[in-house]
Design an enzyme around this catalytic site. Sequence first.
Site, mmCIF file in Angstrom:
data_model
loop_
_atom_site.group_PDB
_atom_site.id
_atom_site.type_symbol
_atom_site.label_atom_id
_atom_site.label_comp_id
_atom_site.label_asym_id
_atom_site.label_seq_id
_atom_site.Cartn_x
_atom_site.Cartn_y
_atom_site.Cartn_z
ATOM 1 N N LYS A 53 9.807 -21.179 -14.343
ATOM 2 C CA LYS A 53 8.337 -20.520 -14.572
ATOM 3 C C LYS A 53 7.647 -20.180 -16.228
ATOM 4 C CE LYS A 53 6.886 -20.958 -9.795
ATOM 5 N NZ LYS A 53 5.477 -20.580 -8.906
ATOM 6 N N GLN A 97 4.340 -15.053 -5.866
ATOM 7 C CA GLN A 97 5.601 -15.806 -6.064
ATOM 8 C C GLN A 97 5.639 -15.140 -4.252
ATOM 9 O OE1 GLN A 97 7.370 -18.370 -7.683
ATOM 10 N NE2 GLN A 97 8.189 -18.819 -5.436
ATOM 11 N N ASP A 120 -2.618 -20.928 -8.672
ATOM 12 C CA ASP A 120 -2.157 -21.495 -7.710
ATOM 13 C C ASP A 120 -3.004 -22.287 -6.823
ATOM 14 O OD1 ASP A 120 1.085 -21.190 -7.132
ATOM 15 O OD2 ASP A 120 0.634 -19.743 -6.857
#
Length: 295
Positions: A53, A97, A120
């Site tokens: 990322k 994460q 997200d």
Amino acid sequence: MAEIIDGKKIAREIRGEIRAETARLRDQTGAVPGLAVILAGDDPASGVYVRMKEKACREAGFASFTHRLEDETDEAELLSLIDRLNGDPEVDGILVQLPLPARFNERKVIEAVSPLKDVDGFHPLNLGRLLRGEEGFLPCTPLGIVELLRRSGYPPDGKHVVVVGRSTIVGKPLALMLARKAEGANATVTLCHTGTADLGAVTRRAEILIVAAGRPNTITAPMVGEGTVVIDVGVNVVGQTAEGKRILAGDVDFPAVAEKAAAITPVPGGVGPMTIAMLLRNTLSAFRRRVNFPA
Ligand code: NAP
């Protein structure tokens, strides 16, 4: 033999579009999109994803802020970091994460992220907006799958799509997105899970079959009809090379199913690269809102 849907190539095209758009907006506004990533614990796969990322952000011209938490960081400190990032004008997107180490309450942490920075798409407010057909951030993996179908020439419109797996991050939001009354959606969706009686009888009727079960060989050749488009979301570690690299497999018996399907995604190189491309796209949308430059 099925056409191989090259997710890596399609994701590269999308990232190129995002890079060009970012450069254009930077020239006009003097600012760039910023993505903050929070990594807790020492899960090796999470470490790999976070580095991917960071690299994708750099290549797109984004600012990337990675926060690697110390082993002793507690939940209150993590929540206060999220609070700070929520108020940071240079941060457009915040990604925590997952999975988090057991000492953190995942639900509480996800809900602490501002829905306006939830790139997200996991915040209950954004998931609720998806259910209601309102605008909000959509989860990256389902969004990437829908985009992959459109760009590879297999739009879901009017098709019978069977989704295997009902998780909150893949199967359920994907089913909702495919069933939306909109171009690039408008599918008739069947959602399968471990309670589905005779999974093969259902999957054989699919025109598009999307598998997110998290188990290798969940779908074998007899479970797939001739000419089906197969999207394999699964990422399973099935071994290690002599050099210690992980060997990955999807949820579909690829060689046998590729003999029958019209098109199929490989693992790796199918859905995975699209997920990161959609993370960049969501962050770019958040940035557009900040600098008041709607698409
Ligand atoms: P998950 O939370 O474990 O959910 C798996 C779902 O599949 C559950 O709903 C389960 O049913 C269903 N299932 C499992 N085995 C089944 C079977 N034999 N028959 C029918 N249904 C079955 O997994 P997830 O988070 O959705 O992830 C799924 C896979 O996608 C994993 O391999 C994950 O690593 C991968 N993934 C990839 C990406 C990417 O970017 N490429 C992103 C996210 C996830 P029940 O609900 O009945 O238990």
